[in-house]
Design an enzyme around this catalytic site. Structure first.
Site, mmCIF file in Angstrom:
data_model
loop_
_atom_site.group_PDB
_atom_site.id
_atom_site.type_symbol
_atom_site.label_atom_id
_atom_site.label_comp_id
_atom_site.label_asym_id
_atom_site.label_seq_id
_atom_site.Cartn_x
_atom_site.Cartn_y
_atom_site.Cartn_z
ATOM 1 N N LYS A 18 -4.472 -6.553 3.825
ATOM 2 C CA LYS A 18 -4.564 -5.402 2.617
ATOM 3 C C LYS A 18 -6.052 -5.126 2.238
ATOM 4 O O LYS A 18 -6.351 -3.830 1.971
ATOM 5 C CB LYS A 18 -3.623 -5.846 1.599
ATOM 6 N N GLU A 51 -9.896 2.197 4.593
ATOM 7 C CA GLU A 51 -9.560 3.526 3.832
ATOM 8 C C GLU A 51 -10.868 4.191 3.221
ATOM 9 O O GLU A 51 -11.092 5.431 3.276
ATOM 10 C CB GLU A 51 -8.527 3.320 2.753
ATOM 11 N N HIS A 99 -7.467 -3.108 5.050
ATOM 12 C CA HIS A 99 -6.754 -1.915 5.113
ATOM 13 C C HIS A 99 -7.465 -1.064 3.994
ATOM 14 O O HIS A 99 -8.034 0.294 4.418
ATOM 15 C CB HIS A 99 -5.396 -1.746 4.628
ATOM 16 N N ASN A 100 -7.663 -1.552 3.022
ATOM 17 C CA ASN A 100 -8.501 -0.733 1.673
ATOM 18 C C ASN A 100 -10.008 -0.442 2.178
ATOM 19 O O ASN A 100 -10.295 0.688 1.926
ATOM 20 C CB ASN A 100 -8.651 -1.578 0.451
ATOM 21 N N SER A 105 0.818 -1.217 0.082
ATOM 22 C CA SER A 105 0.162 -0.125 0.136
ATOM 23 C C SER A 105 0.805 1.415 0.068
ATOM 24 O O SER A 105 2.000 1.044 0.608
ATOM 25 C CB SER A 105 -0.938 0.090 1.269
HETATM 26 P P1 NBP Z 1 -1.766 -2.655 -13.512
HETATM 27 O O1 NBP Z 1 -2.677 -2.950 -12.491
HETATM 28 O O2 NBP Z 1 -2.183 -1.582 -14.448
HETATM 29 O O3 NBP Z 1 -0.881 -3.758 -14.065
HETATM 30 C C1 NBP Z 1 -0.230 -3.439 -15.337
HETATM 31 C C2 NBP Z 1 0.647 -4.728 -15.495
HETATM 32 O O4 NBP Z 1 -0.059 -5.990 -15.684
HETATM 33 C C3 NBP Z 1 1.431 -4.483 -16.766
HETATM 34 O O5 NBP Z 1 2.973 -5.159 -16.528
HETATM 35 C C4 NBP Z 1 0.830 -5.561 -17.736
HETATM 36 O O6 NBP Z 1 1.696 -5.940 -18.648
HETATM 37 C C5 NBP Z 1 0.118 -6.665 -16.995
HETATM 38 N N1 NBP Z 1 -0.898 -7.595 -17.311
HETATM 39 C C6 NBP Z 1 -2.187 -6.954 -17.600
HETATM 40 BR BR1 NBP Z 1 -2.667 -5.394 -17.384
HETATM 41 N N2 NBP Z 1 -2.726 -7.895 -18.009
HETATM 42 C C7 NBP Z 1 -2.028 -9.068 -18.321
HETATM 43 C C8 NBP Z 1 -2.301 -10.461 -18.367
HETATM 44 N N3 NBP Z 1 -3.268 -10.883 -18.931
HETATM 45 N N4 NBP Z 1 -1.006 -11.275 -18.532
HETATM 46 C C9 NBP Z 1 0.210 -10.787 -18.113
HETATM 47 N N5 NBP Z 1 0.262 -9.627 -17.751
HETATM 48 C C10 NBP Z 1 -0.758 -8.768 -17.720
HETATM 49 O O7 NBP Z 1 -0.411 -2.004 -12.582
HETATM 50 P P2 NBP Z 1 -0.192 -1.424 -11.523
HETATM 51 O O8 NBP Z 1 -0.940 -0.037 -11.274
HETATM 52 O O9 NBP Z 1 1.282 -1.246 -11.283
HETATM 53 O O10 NBP Z 1 -0.725 -2.461 -10.272
HETATM 54 C C11 NBP Z 1 -0.025 -3.315 -10.103
HETATM 55 C C12 NBP Z 1 -0.710 -4.437 -9.213
HETATM 56 O O11 NBP Z 1 -0.282 -3.322 -7.733
HETATM 57 C C13 NBP Z 1 -2.198 -4.574 -9.224
HETATM 58 O O12 NBP Z 1 -2.663 -5.555 -8.800
HETATM 59 C C14 NBP Z 1 -2.623 -3.390 -8.495
HETATM 60 O O13 NBP Z 1 -4.166 -3.674 -8.141
HETATM 61 C C15 NBP Z 1 -1.839 -3.368 -7.126
HETATM 62 N N6 NBP Z 1 -1.705 -1.863 -6.744
HETATM 63 C C16 NBP Z 1 -1.659 -1.092 -7.514
HETATM 64 C C17 NBP Z 1 -1.617 0.181 -6.819
HETATM 65 C C18 NBP Z 1 -1.563 1.423 -7.340
HETATM 66 O O14 NBP Z 1 -1.782 2.743 -6.845
HETATM 67 N N7 NBP Z 1 -1.607 1.538 -8.742
HETATM 68 C C19 NBP Z 1 -1.462 0.428 -5.377
HETATM 69 C C20 NBP Z 1 -1.295 -0.730 -4.514
HETATM 70 C C21 NBP Z 1 -1.609 -1.863 -5.273
HETATM 71 P P3 NBP Z 1 1.722 -5.235 -20.275
HETATM 72 O O15 NBP Z 1 2.539 -4.053 -19.972
HETATM 73 O O16 NBP Z 1 2.131 -6.395 -21.066
HETATM 74 O O17 NBP Z 1 0.345 -4.826 -20.352
#
Ligand code: NBP
Length: 489
Positions: A190, A197, A193-194, A130
């Site tokens: 987690k 939030e 937590h959300n 988080s």
């Molecule tokens: P995203 O949730 O937007 O995911 C992007 C990544 O997932 C890219 O590497 C993409 O690859 C890959 N991907 C997807 Br989309 N579909 C896929 C598939 N079918 N097979 C393999 N790879 C796939 O990224 P993020 O915002 O960095 O979040 C990552 C994780 O962390 C998520 O689970 C999210 O819920 C969690 N999270 C996010 C935050 C935040 O603030 N963003 C905070 C806390 C936790 P590609 O480049 O080839 O499309």
């Protein structure tokens, strides 16, 4: 190339990239990989330029670069992508290696995946991360669960990159990361937590709504109030950003907040928390109201139409403004105590149901820094569990008991006045209703049990007989003697 990398991270979106850079800052050698492989080269040529970060163009290459036991962390979209990667990783890793999922996965998926990966002789960690982009880069709150045998191998990396808070007793820097428990425990915590939030955000929005409509305050005036609140018991990241949001001006110099459309979205973790609470029978009413409030906000067109049919009266609160501001602060604080009380009740029930040995004080410490709900308030929760690790209910801790008692008059005043004036305060009022229900020795459920027995022969227990003895009454004189054994309403 010889195996020299400490960990691999798969997924080069915002979270993955920033976690890799954070790990690199702490002296770990990281291999980066992504489904769309071109993003690996882009990352190496830009954000990762001049660092020790390595790139891999296939999972085989990635596995070959890793020291054993190999540690591979997925930071990809939650859901099928995680299962797909696990399947591919099982083809390139070997027994003893560790697969880590750092995305927002549903805890039930993590329970299933832990069992599956362990059945193949590898270890699995499902961890909450988080703090968003900034947290990932500078120090997130990390909540790992899964295979306990994997934790010693992951601990040095996770605790190094996690946010740190100062222990008030020893002055030591404590990482906001510790082992949460087996299976899906990390993702459950987690998720909670959300959910919390969601609740915190809704409470702040209700305080804002009353100040705006009830007290007629401008964003600049409210900015000053939140600034002051951020110096007291409400000091927290969410109060701090609210303070700053209220001061932000659009290009034309008017407050930006007034220009933002009033419909909120949700990504699902709040909903999951409520679903789990329903399954476990735990009343997390405040989080539920926070989720539903977003749903009501999303009905913009219908609300605009309804407003024509039910025009508002005068929402203004009579009386001294400063006094009201103090009352609202107390209502917010008391409601927040209820929300965390409910969240902890939920985790306690989940721990019992799923067989996790959760460290509740440790969870408060993990949330104390790095994450979205970080606050001084969590320091008080940590103290409560340090004093009494088996504390059954937060409300019964002396600190919180005293705090609630000092707020209750203001809380009732704010809720009742908002109700009379037609300003919706679902979270403030459900918190108060929960408090009144929870502190009631006798509730009207006696009548409810009678109703259930009347129409469905569900039986009831009696106040003048020991618990566990069940009675059925032939209420109409026409029913039979047989009670219901399976039909439940
Ligand atoms: P995203 O949730 O937007 O995911 C992007 C990544 O997932 C890219 O590497 C993409 O690859 C890959 N991907 C997807 Br989309 N579909 C896929 C598939 N079918 N097979 C393999 N790879 C796939 O990224 P993020 O915002 O960095 O979040 C990552 C994780 O962390 C998520 O689970 C999210 O819920 C969690 N999270 C996010 C935050 C935040 O603030 N963003 C905070 C806390 C936790 P590609 O480049 O080839 O499309």
């Amino acid at each position: 190339m010889e195996p020299r990398a400490d960990i691999a991270v798969i997924g080069l979106a915002v979270m993955g990239q920033n976690l890799i850079l954070n790990m690199n800052d702490h002296g770990f050698t990281v291999v980066a990989y992504n489904r769309t492989v071109s993003k690996v080269d882009e990352f190496l040529a830009n954000e990762a330029k001049g660092t020790n970060i390595l790139g891999a163009h296939s999972l085989q290459e990635m596995a070959g670069l890793l020291k054993k036991p190999r540690r591979v962390m997925l930071m990809v979209k939650a859901g099928q992508a995680v299962d797909d990667f696990i399947e591919q990783l099982l083809g390139v890793l070997e027994p003893g290696d560790i697969i880590i999922d750092g995305g927002n996965s549903l805890f039930e998926d993590t329970i299933r995946r832990t069992q599956y990966v362990e059945s193949k002789g590898l270890f699995y960690i499902g961890t909450g991360v988080s703090g968003g982009e900034e947290g990932a880069r500078r120090g997130p709150s990390i909540m790992p669960g899964g295979s306990p045998a994997a934790w010693p191998h992951v601990k040095p990396i996770f605790q190094a990159i996690a946010a740190k808070v100062t222990d008030p007793k020893t002055g030591a820097q404590e990482p906001c990361c510790d082992w949460v428990g087996e299976g899906g425990a990390g993702h459950y915590v987690k998720m909670t937590h959300n959910g919390i939030e969601y609740g915190d955000m809704q409470l702040i929005c209700e305080a804002y709504h009353i100040m705006k409509d009830g007290l007629g305050m401008t964003p600049d005036e409210m900015h000053e109030v939140f600034k002051e609140w951020n110096e007291g018991e409400l000091k927290s990241y969410l109060i701090e950003i609210t303070r700053d949001i209220l001061a932000k001006k659009d290009d034309d110099g008017t407050p930006l907040v007034d220009k933002i459309l009033d419909t909120a979205g949700q990504k699902g973790t709040g909903k999951w928390t409520v679903i789990s609470s329903q399954e476990l029978g735990i009343p997390i009413t405040l989080i539920a109201e926070a989720v539903y409030s977003r749903c009501v906000s999303a009905l913009k067109d219908q609300r605009v139409e309804a407003a024509k049919h039910f025009p508002p009266g005068d929402p203004r609160f009579a009386g001294d403004r400063q006094q009201w501001i103090n009352d609202i602060r107390k209502a917010l604080y008391a409601s927040k105590i209820i929300s965390y009380t409910q969240g902890y009740m939920l985790m306690r029930a989940a721990a019992q149901h799923y067989g996790w040995n959760l460290n509740y004080g440790g969870i408060a410490l993990m949330w104390r820094g790095g994450c979205i709900i970080r606050s001084v308030f969590l320091g008080e929760i940590k103290k409560a569990f340090d004093k009494n690790p088996s504390l059954e209910n937060l409300l019964l801790d002396p600190f919180f008991k005293k705090a609630i008692k000092s707020c209750v008059r203001s809380w009732r005043k704010v809720v009742s006045t908002a109700v009379r004036k037609g300003i919706p305060v679902p979270a403030f009022s459900t918190a108060l209703a929960f408090f009144d229900g929870f502190r009631s020795e006798r509730l009207p459920a006696n009548l409810l049990q009678a109703q259930r027995d009347y129409f469905g022969a569900h039986t009831y227990e009696r106040v003048d007989r020991p618990r566990g003895e069940f009675f059925h009454t032939n209420w109409t004189g026409t029913g039979g003697r047989v009670a219901s054994g399976s039909y439940t309403v």
